[in-house]
Design a protein around this motif. Structure first.
Motif, PDB file in Angstrom:
ATOM      1  N   TYR A  21       0.836  -1.197   0.000  1.00  0.00           N
ATOM      2  CA  TYR A  21       0.000   0.000   0.000  1.00  0.00           C
ATOM      3  C   TYR A  21       0.869   1.244   0.000  1.00  0.00           C
ATOM      4  N   GLU A  22       0.439   2.217  -0.782  1.00  0.00           N
ATOM      5  CA  GLU A  22       1.143   3.494  -0.829  1.00  0.00           C
ATOM      6  C   GLU A  22       0.184   4.580  -0.347  1.00  0.00           C
ATOM      7  N   LYS A  23       0.588   5.274   0.692  1.00  0.00           N
ATOM      8  CA  LYS A  23      -0.268   6.317   1.237  1.00  0.00           C
ATOM      9  C   LYS A  23      -0.465   7.415   0.190  1.00  0.00           C
ATOM     10  N   PRO A  24      -1.628   8.058   0.205  1.00  0.00           N
ATOM     11  CA  PRO A  24      -1.882   9.122  -0.770  1.00  0.00           C
ATOM     12  C   PRO A  24      -0.827  10.230  -0.737  1.00  0.00           C
ATOM     13  N   SER A  25      -0.334  10.558   0.453  1.00  0.00           N
ATOM     14  CA  SER A  25       0.685  11.608   0.538  1.00  0.00           C
ATOM     15  C   SER A  25       1.987  11.148  -0.121  1.00  0.00           C
ATOM     16  N   GLU A  26       2.340   9.874   0.073  1.00  0.00           N
ATOM     17  CA  GLU A  26       3.548   9.333  -0.563  1.00  0.00           C
ATOM     18  C   GLU A  26       3.383   9.292  -2.080  1.00  0.00           C
ATOM     19  N   LYS A  27       2.174   8.967  -2.517  1.00  0.00           N
ATOM     20  CA  LYS A  27       1.895   8.908  -3.950  1.00  0.00           C
ATOM     21  C   LYS A  27       2.058  10.289  -4.579  1.00  0.00           C
ATOM     22  N   ARG A  28       1.532  11.316  -3.899  1.00  0.00           N
ATOM     23  CA  ARG A  28       1.661  12.684  -4.408  1.00  0.00           C
ATOM     24  C   ARG A  28       3.122  13.086  -4.519  1.00  0.00           C
TER      25      ARG A  28
END
Length: 78
Positions: free
Chosen positions: A36-43
């Motif tokens: 899983y990749e957190k939305p903040s990490e994805k951004r």
């Protein structure tokens, strides 16, 4: 995705398939989706990729215009 097997040469067909998958980014996406990749990490990741792409395009443009020297090609010994 389709790969033709010629003369029952499975090894060659596998190499071609792997190369196609590599070009399309299938392996990279599988690796990214494995956890899983957190939305903040994805951004943050997407923004860094965009910056990298922009810099690469700018560098290529300057090389085409002759303002930057082209990269030296290194001959590989086989």
């Amino acid at each position: 995705m389709q790969v033709l097997v010629r003369d029952n040469n499975i090894d060659q067909a596998l190499r071609v398939l792997k190369k196609k998958m590599q070009r399309e980014g299938v392996f990279r996406e599988m690796k990214m989706r494995s956890a899983y990749e957190k939305p903040s990490e994805k951004r943050v990741r997407e923004k860094a990729e965009a910056v990298r792409r922009t810099r690469k395009l700018a560098r290529k443009k300057l090389q085409r215009e002759g303002l930057l020297p082209s990269p030296k090609k290194v001959a590989r010994a086989r």
